[in-house]
Motif scaffolding. Structure first.
Motif, PDB file in Angstrom:
ATOM      1  N   UNK A   1       0.864  -1.193   0.000  1.00 17.70           N
ATOM      2  CA  UNK A   1       0.000   0.000   0.000  1.00 17.70           C
ATOM      3  C   UNK A   1       0.897   1.238   0.000  1.00 17.70           C
ATOM      4  N   UNK A   2       0.415   2.285  -0.642  1.00 14.17           N
ATOM      5  CA  UNK A   2       1.124   3.578  -0.633  1.00 14.17           C
ATOM      6  C   UNK A   2       0.126   4.648  -0.237  1.00 14.17           C
ATOM      7  N   UNK A   3       0.494   5.447   0.753  1.00 20.08           N
ATOM      8  CA  UNK A   3      -0.427   6.488   1.217  1.00 20.08           C
ATOM      9  C   UNK A   3       0.309   7.813   1.436  1.00 20.08           C
ATOM     10  N   UNK A   4      -0.307   8.879   1.008  1.00 19.26           N
ATOM     11  CA  UNK A   4       0.172  10.206   1.428  1.00 19.26           C
ATOM     12  C   UNK A   4      -0.941  10.935   2.193  1.00 19.26           C
ATOM     13  N   UNK A   5      -2.166  10.396   2.075  1.00 19.12           N
ATOM     14  CA  UNK A   5      -3.337  11.053   2.684  1.00 19.12           C
ATOM     15  C   UNK A   5      -3.698  10.390   4.005  1.00 19.12           C
ATOM     16  N   UNK A   6      -2.700  10.184   4.849  1.00 17.47           N
ATOM     17  CA  UNK A   6      -2.956   9.426   6.079  1.00 17.47           C
ATOM     18  C   UNK A   6      -2.249  10.126   7.242  1.00 17.47           C
ATOM     19  N   UNK A   7      -2.810  10.011   8.432  1.00 17.02           N
ATOM     20  CA  UNK A   7      -2.151  10.616   9.595  1.00 17.02           C
ATOM     21  C   UNK A   7      -1.017   9.693  10.036  1.00 17.02           C
ATOM     22  N   UNK A   8       0.212  10.157   9.828  1.00 23.59           N
ATOM     23  CA  UNK A   8       1.368   9.264  10.020  1.00 23.59           C
ATOM     24  C   UNK A   8       1.518   8.816  11.468  1.00 23.59           C
ATOM     25  N   UNK A   9       1.283   9.739  12.423  1.00 21.46           N
ATOM     26  CA  UNK A   9       1.422   9.359  13.842  1.00 21.46           C
ATOM     27  C   UNK A   9       0.512   8.169  14.160  1.00 21.46           C
ATOM     28  N   UNK A  10      -0.730   8.274  13.671  1.00 18.60           N
ATOM     29  CA  UNK A  10      -1.683   7.189  13.961  1.00 18.60           C
ATOM     30  C   UNK A  10      -1.256   5.889  13.286  1.00 18.60           C
ATOM     31  N   UNK A  11      -0.770   6.019  12.033  1.00 14.30           N
ATOM     32  CA  UNK A  11      -0.365   4.823  11.287  1.00 14.30           C
ATOM     33  C   UNK A  11       0.790   4.108  11.998  1.00 14.30           C
ATOM     34  N   UNK A  12       1.822   4.859  12.368  1.00 18.11           N
ATOM     35  CA  UNK A  12       2.989   4.227  13.005  1.00 18.11           C
ATOM     36  C   UNK A  12       2.596   3.684  14.378  1.00 18.11           C
ATOM     37  N   UNK A  13       1.779   4.442  15.110  1.00 20.12           N
ATOM     38  CA  UNK A  13       1.348   3.952  16.434  1.00 20.12           C
ATOM     39  C   UNK A  13       0.616   2.630  16.298  1.00 20.12           C
ATOM     40  N   UNK A  14      -0.275   2.567  15.301  1.00 22.35           N
ATOM     41  CA  UNK A  14      -1.032   1.316  15.112  1.00 22.35           C
ATOM     42  C   UNK A  14      -0.096   0.192  14.673  1.00 22.35           C
ATOM     43  N   UNK A  15       0.832   0.497  13.762  1.00 24.07           N
ATOM     44  CA  UNK A  15       1.748  -0.537  13.253  1.00 24.07           C
ATOM     45  C   UNK A  15       2.590  -1.125  14.382  1.00 24.07           C
ATOM     46  N   UNK A  16       3.147  -0.238  15.209  1.00 21.44           N
ATOM     47  CA  UNK A  16       4.115  -0.741  16.195  1.00 21.44           C
ATOM     48  C   UNK A  16       3.466  -1.526  17.341  1.00 21.44           C
ATOM     49  N   UNK A  17       2.163  -1.347  17.528  1.00 20.08           N
ATOM     50  CA  UNK A  17       1.533  -2.205  18.539  1.00 20.08           C
ATOM     51  C   UNK A  17       0.976  -3.483  17.911  1.00 20.08           C
ATOM     52  N   UNK A  18       0.752  -3.461  16.576  1.00 20.97           N
ATOM     53  CA  UNK A  18       0.116  -4.613  15.925  1.00 20.97           C
ATOM     54  C   UNK A  18       1.126  -5.555  15.241  1.00 20.97           C
ATOM     55  N   UNK A  19       1.998  -4.980  14.373  1.00 19.42           N
ATOM     56  CA  UNK A  19       2.824  -5.841  13.490  1.00 19.42           C
ATOM     57  C   UNK A  19       3.723  -6.826  14.239  1.00 19.42           C
ATOM     58  N   UNK A  20       4.373  -6.429  15.350  1.00 18.20           N
ATOM     59  CA  UNK A  20       5.247  -7.407  16.025  1.00 18.20           C
ATOM     60  C   UNK A  20       4.480  -8.541  16.705  1.00 18.20           C
ATOM     61  N   UNK A  21       3.179  -8.335  16.962  1.00 17.32           N
ATOM     62  CA  UNK A  21       2.369  -9.375  17.611  1.00 17.32           C
ATOM     63  C   UNK A  21       1.427 -10.067  16.625  1.00 17.32           C
TER      64      UNK A  21
END
Ligand SMILES: Cc1cc2nc3c(=O)[nH]c(=O)nc-3n(C[C@H](O)[C@H](O)[C@H](O)COP(=O)(O)OP(=O)(O)OC[C@H]3O[C@@H](n4cnc5c(N)ncnc54)[C@H](O)[C@@H]3O)c2cc1C
Length: 415
Positions: free
Chosen positions: A196-216
């Motif tokens: 996926x490629x996004x420029x229209x996204x809130x980056x803080x929210x995206x990274x926050x969600x990724x770092x709590x989800x992807x490793x688990x």
């Protein structure tokens, strides 16, 4: 000396000669174990240093130094028997994936098609199947090594077990020249490609969600995230990964991470084909510098905001690579790779002269675990021994003393 010898300025090496100024006196192209033995004995007789070179991708230039470079690219044979693969130390990842694919097999290994299997394995080996099958070095069953005095030894769990332990994750070029590696392969999975490629996204929210989800996330899923900036353009977020599940269950799992539209899934790709779709071997690579660190906890919102503010405006990127899964189901002292309790790896990449790189690394470092991947060497580290090897360093130092007592294999930050 029977190995073919080249002047480093010869056209044979034009394509691989690194941009930095270091110039070996000689390049010895080794096509056999006896070529390696002869090259090492020759180097010892002249008092010069000899360095092995596989894929030539070391970020610190350790495989192109003064003295004699042992070009192992001619030692690239690959044989498969009963699901074990014996791979010559000069083979590159693209060759490895292709040769194993023919047998319906693969290895959890890295992404760059021209990265060397030996350099990758000796420092660990992180890739899109790693959360399911572990590091590349976790699949290593045995290795053949030529020591500084020309002795050829085979090591595994029962023979030279300390050396075998050290070869799994301490980093390349430390103890001897590995000439072949035997791996327990895994069945090549059918995969679903995630992008996926996004420029229209809130980056803080995206990274926050990724770092709590992807490793688990379940082991079947590896989803990494890159944030790339360009002058005058908004930061672009790229999600890329692989799932060993079909399309629908993959989509359902991804929705626990984000419901943002635009994630493209391509199911039913043999892993080898998926790898190829992520790698463009023709893409020219401008000179870049990289610094990185592992994280055992999610980065806090204020630090994340600061990182994202600093990122904008230059030609730079941050890449978040998910760890967890099978990487972390191995004890820290079971192999030399000590980083078994980490959630993700964060890379900062930019042009060598961009001051952003050190500033960004320093900002993130306030919350990093202090651990650094040995395959991403960083000459600016204050305490490199702890960063790369943590509690495994004393045992590694003892192995070094036993197998390379005169420090024939030496470089800045060598054990
Ligand atoms: C484009 C790119 C993509 C990458 N992708 C990934 C990835 O997906 N996953 C990941 O984990 N890492 C990745 N890396 C990092 C990579 O794992 C390291 O750069 C690795 O050291 C490269 O190995 P090499 O054989 O290509 O490099 P080289 O420079 O040839 O070797 C690296 C080090 O190992 C030593 N060495 C090489 N061969 C031998 C040998 N036979 N015996 C003993 N020592 C040896 C060298 O002397 C040197 O110190 C990537 C790097 C690049 C540049």
């Amino acid at each position: 000396m029977p190995a073919e010898l080249f002047d480093p300025d010869s056209p044979a090496y034009a394509a691989i000669r690194p941009a930095h100024a270091t110039r070996p006196r000689l390049v010895a192209r080794c096509r056999s174990v006896s070529d390696v033995v002869a090259a090492l004995r020759y180097a010892a007789s002249t008092g010069e240093r000899a360095v092995p070179r596989g894929g030539g991708h070391c970020f610190a230039g350790r495989s192109w130094r003064d003295g004699i470079v042992l070009d192992l690219s001619g030692l690239d044979g690959i044989t498969v028997a009963e699901r074990n693969a014996i791979i010559g130390a000069g083979a590159r990842l693209e060759q490895v994936y292709q040769a194993l694919h023919v047998h319906g097999l693969t290895l959890p290994a890295g992404c760059g098609p021209t990265v060397g299997i030996a350099g990758l394995t000796l420092g660990g080996g992180i890739g899109l199947l790693g959360r399911k099958y572990g590091l590349t070095c976790d699949r290593l069953i045995s290795a053949q090594v030529v020591l500084a005095d020309g002795t050829v030894i085979e090591c595994d769990r029962d023979h030279h077990p300390d050396l075998f332990w050290a070869l799994r994750g301490a980093g390349g070029g430390q103890f001897g020249v590995v000439t072949s590696l035997r791996f327990a392969t895994v069945p090549e999975p059918l995969t679903t490609r995630i992008e996926a490629h996004w420029t229209d996204i809130t980056l803080d929210d995206l990274v926050s969600a990724w770092q709590t989800w992807a490793p688990d996330a379940p082991d079947d899923l590896t989803v990494n995230l890159t944030l790339a900036s360009e002058p005058g353009a908004p930061v672009r977020a790229t999600l890329f990964g692989a799932s060993t599940l079909p399309e629908e269950p993959t989509r359902e799992l991804l929705q626990k991470f984000t419901t943002h539209a635009g994630i493209e899934l391509r199911p039913n790709l043999p892993y080898h084909h998926l790898k190829r779709t992520f790698a463009d071997p023709n893409e020219p690579e401008p000179p870049q510098r990289i610094r990185s660190e592992f994280f055992a906890h999610p980065i806090s919102t204020p630090t994340l905001t600061s990182l994202l503010t600093q990122l904008a405006g230059g030609r730079r990127h941050l890449t978040f690579t998910a760890m967890g899964g099978a990487y972390n189901r191995v004890a820290e002292d079971a192999t030399a790779f000590a980083h078994r309790d980490e959630r993700f790896l964060l890379e900062h990449v930019a042009a060598p002269s961009d001051p952003w790189l050190d500033a960004s690394w320093t900002t993130a470092h306030t919350e990093g675990s202090g651990r650094v991947y040995p395959n991403f060497p960083d000459l600016l580290l204050d305490d490199w021994a702890t960063a790369y090897h943590a509690g495994n360093h004393p045992r590694l130092a003892a192995v070094k003393k036993t197998y390379d007592p005169h420090r024939f294999f030496d470089f800045p930050q060598a054990i």
